[in-house]
Enzyme design. Structure first.
Site, short mmCIF file in Angstrom:
data_model
loop_
_atom_site.label_atom_id
_atom_site.label_comp_id
_atom_site.label_asym_id
_atom_site.label_seq_id
_atom_site.Cartn_x
_atom_site.Cartn_y
_atom_site.Cartn_z
N SER A 13 -26.31 22.13 -17.27
CA SER A 13 -25.00 22.88 -17.38
C SER A 13 -25.37 24.46 -17.42
O SER A 13 -25.62 24.94 -16.58
CB SER A 13 -24.11 22.22 -18.42
OG SER A 13 -22.61 22.60 -18.07
N LYS A 73 -25.93 19.31 -13.65
CA LYS A 73 -24.61 19.23 -13.89
C LYS A 73 -23.57 20.15 -13.40
O LYS A 73 -23.79 21.57 -13.83
CB LYS A 73 -24.04 18.98 -15.46
CG LYS A 73 -22.46 18.71 -15.55
CD LYS A 73 -22.24 18.52 -17.30
CE LYS A 73 -20.88 18.04 -17.42
NZ LYS A 73 -20.12 19.14 -16.78
N GLN A 86 -15.08 21.02 -17.54
CA GLN A 86 -14.00 20.33 -18.02
C GLN A 86 -13.01 20.94 -18.70
O GLN A 86 -13.43 22.16 -19.28
CB GLN A 86 -14.52 19.24 -18.79
CG GLN A 86 -15.01 17.92 -18.10
CD GLN A 86 -16.59 18.20 -17.55
OE1 GLN A 86 -17.10 19.01 -18.38
NE2 GLN A 86 -16.77 17.74 -16.49
#
Length: 490
Positions: free
Chosen positions: A321, A345, A349
């Protein structure tokens, strides 16, 4: 892209710290004190003004009649008494599970409160980030110097049982609740590792995990003073610590820099932005964000030009990430990325408060590289691929009743041979056959470590071999990747 503390949270890693039931890596929790259910819903809606009517929540009693009927049926007729909270939270979790998104989840009040405490201080547990992958609780990365790292847990290890109890059928929060615990308490995890046929057990003593995220040092490479900055995750104070340590290194006169984000599972968006703003000039974006309609927005720094020294960045399969955001941006600036392909990733969110202290963490955006590449489920590929020595990839040895000895053949023996060779006791083979050379290596190891010299590998010998290998890895002995990253600078 930065959001105020009173606004929604952006999450970069769908991971939980094992040791408390709270979302951690990649989360900026920003719930306001007066936020309610309607406010949380409005926050999401305000960021998606172009949403179609079919994306809105149902507003008629008919649309929700089945839910109401099911609720009433259970409350009035189920054999045992059921709490309202249990049914409501179960309904929320059920809706989210139909999305089949491991990064979307419900965070109950306890989860949220523990996360809020943790992000600014420290917490107790084993110190590893996890995600749910294909229904299995999977290690994203152990935290530096944590109990999880000390016992040798690795990215992509799958946790099958906790203290003998299966995790099958549990959601991520429920699984983490079983693994977490107080400092000094013991937990036994059954681990399945890729490339190893049988699961093995690790016993971990939980501890306090401090949130210290930036470490720096210098190396002399070909007569050039070289800075090394390791970032273990992107927490609240990481950007400030990074800039302070970078400034100190530059005052020392460094002529090159290595940034190490191996095993870093991600972190706060603001932190990633602030660090990127130190390296990515304003004429190109450091990140792009894409919504569900395919609309993109690019974000730029105020930096006028690149640093005047070479930079390389280290990644591995545990870099996820926010680490990947940093790595791919530097890669597209033509800096070397050294190591192994990262986790992969590429979604964002939002954590939306529901008014009672709980939140829903929902995937709402993609993040893209400066050039518009989406690395989700692919990862960032290094420009210089380098693996560590073979003993870095060994696994704990399970010795039951009988010791391993001469003339036996077993996969466990092959693993031990790699370990012994990595410790300097050459077995001359790693095919799993317990040869005379392997026996001699065991004799030598036992003699050097004040063990009974039998030439056989019992539990005591296996445990000490394993402990020394783990310690050698933690000390970064034979760190081929770091060596190559330093070499690549010049």
């Amino acid at each position: 892209m930065k959001l105020k503390k009173s606004q929604i949270a952006l999450i970069f890693v769908a991971a939980l710290i094992l040791g408390f039931a709270g979302a951690y890596a990649g989360v900026e929790f920003a719930q306001s004190s007066d936020s309610g259910t309607e406010q949380g819903a409005n926050q999401i809606t305000s960021n998606n003004d172009s949403a179609d009517k079919d994306k809105e929540a149902p507003d008629s009693s008919a649309d929700l009649s089945k839910i109401n009927q099911a609720y009433s049926l259970i409350k009035q007729n189920y054999l045992e008494e059921v709490e309202d909270t249990q049914l409501i939270e179960g309904a929320i979790e059920g809706m989210l599970s139909t999305l089949e998104d491991p990064h979307t989840s419900y965070m109950d009040v306890e989860t949220v409160n523990q996360f809020t405490d943790q992000i600014e201080s420290s917490f107790e547990g084993i110190g590893a980030e996890v995600s749910m992958v294909n229904g299995l609780v999977t290690i994203v990365a152990p935290i530096k110097d944590s109990p999880a790292e000390k016992v040798g847990l690795r990215p992509n290890d799958q946790v099958l049982t906790v203290d003998g109890e299966s995790l099958e059928g549990l959601n991520l929060n429920e699984a983490v609740a079983k693994i977490r615990g107080e400092k000094g308490s013991e937990v036994v995890l059954e681990i399945q590792r890729a490339g190893v046929s049988d699961p093995f057990q690790v016993t971990i003593i939980r501890d306090e995990i401090p949130v210290e995220t930036v470490y720096s040092s210098t190396e002399m490479v070909d007569g050039k003073l070289t800075g090394v900055i390791e970032v273990t995750n992107f927490s609240e104070n990481t950007a400030k610590e990074f800039e302070e340590q970078l400034t100190a290194l530059e005052k020392e006169g460094i002529e090159g820099l290595v940034i190490d984000v191996r095993g870093n599972p991600g972190g706060l968006l603001d932190v990633a932005e602030d660090i990127l703003s130190l390296f990515v000039p304003k004429e190109i974006p450091y990140i792009q964000i894409e919504n569900g309609d395919g609309e993109r927005e690019a974000y730029h720094s105020q930096l006028t030009e690149k640093r005047d020294y070479p930079i390389s960045i280290l990644i591995n399969e545990g870099s996820a990430s926010a680490s990947e955001i940093l790595a791919v941006a530097l890669k597209e600036l033509n800096y070397d990325v050294v190591g192994e392909t990262s986790y992969g990733k590429g979604t964002v969110q939002q954590a939306v408060p529901l008014g009672d202290g709980s939140s829903i963490k929902l995937t709402t955006f993609k993040w893209l590289s400066p050039n518009g590449e989406w690395i989700n489920e692919k990862g960032v590929e290094p420009t210089i691929e380098v693996k560590q020595p073979e003993y870095y990839y060994t696994h704990p040895v399970q010795i039951e009743d009988k010791a391993l000895k001469f003339d036996q053949t077993d996969e466990t023996i092959a693993n031990l041979q790699v370990m012994l060779s990595g410790l300097g006791y050459d077995t001359e083979r790693t095919d799993g056959y317990f040869s005379e050379e392997t026996e001699e290596a065991v004799f030598s190891f036992q003699s050097d470590n004040d063990l009974k010299t039998t030439g056989e590998v019992d539990q005591d010998t296996a445990g000490l071999i394993e402990a020394q290998v783990i310690e050698k890895i933690r000390d970064r002995d034979d760190d081929n990747q770091m060596e190559e990253a330093l070499k690549a600078l010049y």
